[in-house]
Design a protein around this motif. Sequence first.
Motif, PDB file in Angstrom:
ATOM      1  N   ARG A 161       2.635   7.053   5.960  1.00 39.52           N
ATOM      2  CA  ARG A 161       2.352   7.780   7.286  1.00 39.52           C
ATOM      3  C   ARG A 161       0.378   6.951   6.916  1.00 39.52           C
ATOM      4  O   ARG A 161       0.092   6.835   7.441  1.00 39.52           O
ATOM      5  CB  ARG A 161       2.437   8.656   7.421  1.00 39.52           C
ATOM      6  CG  ARG A 161       0.958   9.593   8.714  1.00 39.52           C
ATOM      7  CD  ARG A 161       1.090  10.423   8.048  1.00 39.52           C
ATOM      8  NE  ARG A 161       0.400  11.748   7.168  1.00 39.52           N
ATOM      9  CZ  ARG A 161       0.005  12.442   6.404  1.00 39.52           C
ATOM     10  NH1 ARG A 161       0.673  13.535   7.009  1.00 39.52           N
ATOM     11  NH2 ARG A 161      -0.679  12.466   5.022  1.00 39.52           N
ATOM     12  N   ASP A 162       0.535   7.097   5.615  1.00 40.84           N
ATOM     13  CA  ASP A 162      -1.370   7.428   4.866  1.00 40.84           C
ATOM     14  C   ASP A 162      -1.439   5.588   5.057  1.00 40.84           C
ATOM     15  O   ASP A 162      -2.320   5.592   5.652  1.00 40.84           O
ATOM     16  CB  ASP A 162      -1.325   7.793   3.684  1.00 40.84           C
ATOM     17  CG  ASP A 162      -1.461   9.651   3.727  1.00 40.84           C
ATOM     18  OD1 ASP A 162      -1.185   9.753   5.142  1.00 40.84           O
ATOM     19  OD2 ASP A 162      -2.072  10.426   2.681  1.00 40.84           O
ATOM     20  N   ALA A 163      -0.728   4.930   4.762  1.00 43.39           N
ATOM     21  CA  ALA A 163      -0.967   3.369   4.411  1.00 43.39           C
ATOM     22  C   ALA A 163      -1.103   3.190   6.189  1.00 43.39           C
ATOM     23  O   ALA A 163      -2.296   2.479   6.013  1.00 43.39           O
ATOM     24  CB  ALA A 163       0.036   2.904   4.099  1.00 43.39           C
ATOM     25  N   ALA A 175       1.488  -1.265  -0.221  1.00 45.93           N
ATOM     26  CA  ALA A 175      -0.162  -0.058   0.061  1.00 45.93           C
ATOM     27  C   ALA A 175       0.952   0.904  -0.021  1.00 45.93           C
ATOM     28  O   ALA A 175       0.489   2.591  -0.709  1.00 45.93           O
ATOM     29  CB  ALA A 175      -0.810  -0.277   0.768  1.00 45.93           C
ATOM     30  N   GLY A 176       1.810   1.714   0.567  1.00 48.01           N
ATOM     31  CA  GLY A 176       2.734   2.593   1.134  1.00 48.01           C
ATOM     32  C   GLY A 176       3.258   2.306  -0.716  1.00 48.01           C
ATOM     33  O   GLY A 176       3.921   4.004  -1.071  1.00 48.01           O
ATOM     34  N   GLN A 177       3.850   1.312  -1.095  1.00 51.57           N
ATOM     35  CA  GLN A 177       4.528   1.546  -2.553  1.00 51.57           C
ATOM     36  C   GLN A 177       3.418   2.232  -3.721  1.00 51.57           C
ATOM     37  O   GLN A 177       3.869   2.759  -4.317  1.00 51.57           O
ATOM     38  CB  GLN A 177       4.605  -0.131  -2.780  1.00 51.57           C
ATOM     39  CG  GLN A 177       5.785  -0.159  -3.975  1.00 51.57           C
ATOM     40  CD  GLN A 177       6.083  -1.112  -4.682  1.00 51.57           C
ATOM     41  OE1 GLN A 177       6.361  -1.814  -3.489  1.00 51.57           O
ATOM     42  NE2 GLN A 177       6.383  -1.482  -5.979  1.00 51.57           N
ATOM     43  N   ALA A 216      -6.627   2.675  16.695  1.00 58.64           N
ATOM     44  CA  ALA A 216      -5.806   4.327  16.387  1.00 58.64           C
ATOM     45  C   ALA A 216      -4.793   3.974  15.616  1.00 58.64           C
ATOM     46  O   ALA A 216      -4.159   2.423  15.906  1.00 58.64           O
ATOM     47  CB  ALA A 216      -5.857   4.263  18.006  1.00 58.64           C
ATOM     48  N   ALA A 217      -4.207   4.809  15.396  1.00 58.79           N
ATOM     49  CA  ALA A 217      -3.060   4.181  14.781  1.00 58.79           C
ATOM     50  C   ALA A 217      -1.566   4.387  15.168  1.00 58.79           C
ATOM     51  O   ALA A 217      -1.121   3.392  14.668  1.00 58.79           O
ATOM     52  CB  ALA A 217      -3.310   5.449  13.157  1.00 58.79           C
ATOM     53  N   GLU A 218      -1.921   4.308  16.377  1.00 63.75           N
ATOM     54  CA  GLU A 218      -0.411   4.766  16.760  1.00 63.75           C
ATOM     55  C   GLU A 218      -0.268   3.574  17.899  1.00 63.75           C
ATOM     56  O   GLU A 218       0.414   2.590  18.484  1.00 63.75           O
ATOM     57  CB  GLU A 218      -0.627   5.983  18.523  1.00 63.75           C
ATOM     58  CG  GLU A 218      -1.887   5.953  18.879  1.00 63.75           C
ATOM     59  CD  GLU A 218      -2.977   7.052  18.540  1.00 63.75           C
ATOM     60  OE1 GLU A 218      -3.614   7.019  19.910  1.00 63.75           O
ATOM     61  OE2 GLU A 218      -2.429   6.621  17.732  1.00 63.75           O
ATOM     62  N   ARG A 219      -1.333   2.425  17.701  1.00 65.28           N
ATOM     63  CA  ARG A 219      -1.499   1.169  18.035  1.00 65.28           C
ATOM     64  C   ARG A 219      -1.068   0.332  17.474  1.00 65.28           C
ATOM     65  O   ARG A 219      -1.262  -1.019  17.077  1.00 65.28           O
ATOM     66  CB  ARG A 219      -3.125   0.960  18.806  1.00 65.28           C
ATOM     67  CG  ARG A 219      -3.362   1.895  19.745  1.00 65.28           C
ATOM     68  CD  ARG A 219      -2.268   1.417  21.558  1.00 65.28           C
ATOM     69  NE  ARG A 219      -2.820   0.132  21.561  1.00 65.28           N
ATOM     70  CZ  ARG A 219      -1.980  -0.806  22.436  1.00 65.28           C
ATOM     71  NH1 ARG A 219      -0.767   0.329  23.420  1.00 65.28           N
ATOM     72  NH2 ARG A 219      -2.085  -1.734  23.144  1.00 65.28           N
TER      73      ARG A 219
END
Length: 285
Positions: A25-27, A11-13, A38-41
């Motif tokens: 970050r968005d992926a 996805a990042g690629q 949560a993204a941080e988890r």
Amino acid sequence: MSDARRALALAGQRLAEAGVPDPGRDARRLLAHVLGIAAERLSVEMPADLGDRAAAFDAAVTRRVAREPLSHITGSRLFWGRSFAVTADVLDPRPETEALVAHALEAPFARVLDLGTGSGCLLLTLLAERPQARGQGVDLSPAALAVAGRNRAALGLEDRAELTVSDWFGAVSGRFDLIVSNPPYITEAEMAGLSPEVLREPAMALSPGGDGLDSYRVIAAQAGAHLLPGGRLAVEIGWRQGAAVAALFAAAGLEQVAIHPDMDGRDRVVAARAPRGAGKDAKSA
């Protein structure tokens, strides 16, 4: 393919190849959204296998590859520590707008008016921070006010926040000790250079056309009639518009006109006060 870590890497690629800023970050945010965490988890709660979530993640990434704003995909955006519902009908709340909140909170207020309220992030944040205050948010777009209504309900502010369809001050009555606004201010010439994400936001919330100052002309001309004596006016500006907006406010008879920076040191807020000895109206021509 449902292996979570491999799906995240791919996805990042894909996002990087599409020119998305900060694709990793968005992926991660999209995967966290699909997983409902949560993204941080994500690093500690990400499953080994996405299972039936794989298709949803792929669909979300595809939307982001098409440069749909992240907030439109996830349906929310953090602002001043609170989550606000966001759709394509409203401007995406931005970190620089928090400079306007910070300035507004520097002095007490009992009644606040938010012109062009959009998602309601300004009005509702100010009321949430000042439990004794009441306020009104106006917007020309009923669709935007529907989003603001969702956020008002989520924050439990139905009894203190009035939402009204209005062309600026058109449907506003009474006077306020604080008026705030993040109006459309992008110039017509600047519109072509905006990112694909920004161009998906409502055009009427981005630019009034021309030199970008028409909204401030209306606000400057009419704010005095809706401010209590000594009441405050504070607006967000484009970082190169400070002097022009300050001049408009001064010409309208407002006092203590000042330009304030955001956290990056750029001009971001122009503030002023109605004359304390004002009669019914400040100068409003």
